[in-house]
Write an enzyme that holds these catalytic residues in place. Structure first.
Site, short mmCIF file in Angstrom:
data_model
loop_
_atom_site.label_atom_id
_atom_site.label_comp_id
_atom_site.label_asym_id
_atom_site.label_seq_id
_atom_site.Cartn_x
_atom_site.Cartn_y
_atom_site.Cartn_z
N ASN A 1 -70.69 17.80 9.77
CA ASN A 1 -71.28 17.97 11.11
C ASN A 1 -71.71 16.31 11.34
O ASN A 1 -72.63 15.90 10.82
CB ASN A 1 -72.42 18.70 10.75
CG ASN A 1 -73.54 18.58 11.84
OD1 ASN A 1 -73.31 17.94 13.13
ND2 ASN A 1 -74.71 19.33 11.80
N TRP A 2 -71.09 15.67 12.21
CA TRP A 2 -71.42 14.26 12.58
C TRP A 2 -72.82 13.86 13.14
O TRP A 2 -73.36 13.01 13.26
CB TRP A 2 -70.45 13.62 13.42
CG TRP A 2 -68.99 13.43 12.80
CD1 TRP A 2 -68.59 14.18 11.54
CD2 TRP A 2 -68.07 12.78 13.27
NE1 TRP A 2 -67.25 13.83 11.40
CE2 TRP A 2 -66.82 13.03 12.33
CE3 TRP A 2 -67.77 12.11 14.33
CZ2 TRP A 2 -65.60 12.50 12.46
CZ3 TRP A 2 -66.51 11.43 14.37
CH2 TRP A 2 -65.33 11.69 13.67
N GLY B 1 -73.23 16.70 6.45
CA GLY B 1 -74.16 15.75 7.40
C GLY B 1 -73.54 14.34 7.20
O GLY B 1 -72.60 13.96 7.36
N HIS C 1 -78.22 25.47 14.25
CA HIS C 1 -78.46 24.36 13.05
C HIS C 1 -80.13 24.35 13.25
O HIS C 1 -80.73 24.35 14.14
CB HIS C 1 -77.65 22.90 13.59
CG HIS C 1 -77.93 22.21 12.50
ND1 HIS C 1 -79.19 21.41 12.44
CD2 HIS C 1 -77.04 21.67 11.46
CE1 HIS C 1 -78.81 20.47 11.20
NE2 HIS C 1 -77.68 20.85 10.83
P1 13P Z 1 -77.10 15.93 5.22
O1 13P Z 1 -75.73 16.32 4.52
O2 13P Z 1 -77.19 14.96 5.92
O3 13P Z 1 -78.11 16.50 4.18
O4 13P Z 1 -77.04 17.07 6.47
C1 13P Z 1 -76.93 18.46 6.29
C2 13P Z 1 -76.57 19.21 7.82
O5 13P Z 1 -77.57 19.28 8.42
C3 13P Z 1 -75.22 19.66 8.04
O6 13P Z 1 -75.24 20.55 9.14
#
Ligand code: 13P
Length: 249
Positions: A9-10, A233, A94
């Site tokens: 998820n960019w 993320g 999300h």
């Molecule tokens: P991070 O991997 O940056 O903690 O984000 C997780 C996320 O929200 C993926 O959708």
């Protein structure tokens, strides 16, 4: 055997040239992954992503969609539009959509249904706030989110979805859930599904973990019996690290 999935998820990151470079790097490094790799770039780069990934093992997803059909909804993006780009997955619900854009379980249910009507796989996100966990309400929050957004589905529709458990307190800060916390919640979600749709359905639904998952901790998390991969993320913005994560099964 459940499908293993690693989805990136960019979020609202990259410009066009950075996006193109990242997509090309991921495609070129991903030749022997046993997991389904999915990248979810921002909307403006989806067409480019789909075309670049066409002859690769990588699928493309969007980060959100409207629950409405095409029409007078200025600034919104419909599932029909995403389908016409050959996007195959859409992240729905999300926690950033829930908290910054006030999306509730009912709206998220409508988005899930719109995806399924159009033959697109929703990646449904659920997750509790730190305050919920501190007051021991985390199981109830997840139960409520899944029941109100998913349990209206028929068993055949439910069998097409992917779930991502993303504890809000673990996102973007390095405070990854412990393996015990992740396994416990994934197992709980699987039991909820089994109670509603039967054990076979519970056993076959892919449940991904998200929240500060990275190349260092992915192996331990993905080895857990009820964790089928990750929704990544920050670490999905670095091709090398994202591919290492997708090879962590
Ligand atoms: P991070 O991997 O940056 O903690 O984000 C997780 C996320 O929200 C993926 O959708």
């Amino acid at each position: 055997m459940r499908k293993k999935i690693v989805a990136g998820n960019w979020k609202m990151n990259t410009d066009l040239s950075q996006a193109v470079e990242l997509i090309e790097q991921i495609v070129s490094k991903s030749t022997n992954s046993s997991a389904q790799i999915i990248i979810c770039p921002p909307y403006p780069f989806l067409d480019k992503a789909v075309n670049t990934c066409k002859n690769s093992l990588i699928k493309v997803g969007a980060q959100n969609c409207s629950q409405n059909n095409n029409g007078a909804f200025t600034g919104e993006i419909s599932v029909e539009m995403l389908k016409s780009l050959n996007v195959e997955y859409i992240i729905v619900g999300h926690s950033e959509r829930r908290s910054y854009f006030n999306e509730d379980n009912i709206q998220i249910a409508a988005k899930v249904e719109k995806c399924l009507e159009n033959g697109i796989t929703p990646i449904f996100c659920c997750g509790e706030q730190l305050s919920d966990r501190n007051t021991n309400n985390h199981f109830d929050v997840i139960k409520n989110q899944t029941e109100e957004s998913l349990f209206q589905l028929s068993e055949s529709d439910f069998s097409k979805i992917v779930i991502a458990y993303e504890p809000v307190w673990a996102i973007g800060n390095g405070n990854t859930a412990t393996p015990q916390q992740a396994q416990e919640m994934h197992h709980y979600i699987r039991e909820l599904i089994a109670k509603k749709y039967g054990k076979k359905c519970g056993d076959s639904t892919p449940i991904l973990y998200g929240g500060s998952c990275n190349a260092k901790n992915a192996k331990e998390l993905f080895a857990l019996p009820d964790v089928d991969g990750g929704l990544i993320g920050g670490a999905s913005l670095k091709a090398e690290e994202f591919i290492t994560i997708s090879n962590s099964f």
